[in-house]
Enzyme design. Sequence first.
Site, PDB file in Angstrom:
ATOM      1  N   SER A 111      -6.246  -8.148   9.845  1.00 24.75           N
ATOM      2  CA  SER A 111      -7.564  -8.660   9.911  1.00 24.75           C
ATOM      3  C   SER A 111      -8.219  -9.602   8.643  1.00 24.75           C
ATOM      4  O   SER A 111      -9.129  -9.914   8.649  1.00 24.75           O
ATOM      5  CB  SER A 111      -8.931  -7.479  10.281  1.00 24.75           C
ATOM      6  OG  SER A 111      -8.507  -6.379   9.055  1.00 24.75           O
ATOM      7  N   HIS A 168       0.882  -1.200   0.089  1.00 21.44           N
ATOM      8  CA  HIS A 168       0.316  -0.195  -0.053  1.00 21.44           C
ATOM      9  C   HIS A 168       0.655   1.533  -0.064  1.00 21.44           C
ATOM     10  O   HIS A 168       0.005   2.352   0.389  1.00 21.44           O
ATOM     11  CB  HIS A 168      -1.052   0.126   1.117  1.00 21.44           C
ATOM     12  CG  HIS A 168      -1.579  -1.395   1.001  1.00 21.44           C
ATOM     13  ND1 HIS A 168      -3.220  -1.341   2.612  1.00 21.44           N
ATOM     14  CD2 HIS A 168      -2.563  -1.734  -0.022  1.00 21.44           C
ATOM     15  CE1 HIS A 168      -3.863  -2.666   1.635  1.00 21.44           C
ATOM     16  NE2 HIS A 168      -3.518  -2.666   0.454  1.00 21.44           N
TER      17      HIS A 168
END
Length: 247
Positions: free
Chosen positions: A192, A119
């Site tokens: 997550s 990212h």
Amino acid sequence: MEVPGELVGALRRARSVCVLTGAGVSAESGVPTFRDAQTGLWERYDPLELATPEAFEQNPRLVWDWYAWRRELVREAEPNPAHHALAELEELVPEFVLVTQNVDGLHRRAGSRQVVELHGNLGYVICASERTPVSPDEFVPAGEDRPPLCPRCGSYLRPDVVWFGETLSMGRISEAQAAAAGCDVFLSVGTSSVVYPAAGLASEAARSGALVVEVNPQETPLSGASDHVLRAPAGTALPALVEALKD
Ligand code: OAD
């Protein structure tokens, strides 16, 4: 903390290890994730609305200032034992690739070398049009209400991170997928496991026969599909894993 013998054995025999990290690995460095409560001046803003091309379009200076604030936060943060354990693990296995969703640069600061920053990295600035890097001494100031400008084309500058709705670099994705498909042990740490394509890397590794390990104090959608789950903070589990490997 007890590390399963089967996992230690697999790491000892492993030719290649691939690790995916998320915001949880920086939690013990005190770096707030998107979902942590924003503080001070930024309390009233929803981060998920700031990290988007639309927000930058509407209020480029606000988005620029938010990243400047986060850059400062990260500069004051230090890599924690989880980051250091991963840098040490890289030296203990023949082939090692660390894929991170984090933009805080803490893995490299801890000494990790084979790092794929899926990212991006908020420490780097690019021209919003050319997408090429611009160093701070080249910034062209444009007053209080606009971000600095690109010295080459005059467009706004922006952080070199992937915003919501933007596509990831194909090069980084293929590098991450190749590492996951080619590894013998895959560690998913502090994520997550809900944001793709990163969350798909574990099944990529499993399909190629890798042992899949999750390190997370909480349950995630990956937990049930993992061969081993170390239900602990990364700053505890990873040093224990490396110590057991060195014994
Ligand atoms: P999340 O905030 O979604 O998840 C953080 C995970 O870390 C959770 O599962 C926590 O249980 C776990 N965690 C918390 N403390 C931990 C600790 N000390 N040790 C280990 N795990 C811990 O963060 P990510 O999964 O990284 O995307 O989020 C993925 C992406 O969602 C981010 O990169 C961002 C966001 O959309 C972009 O910016 C494009």
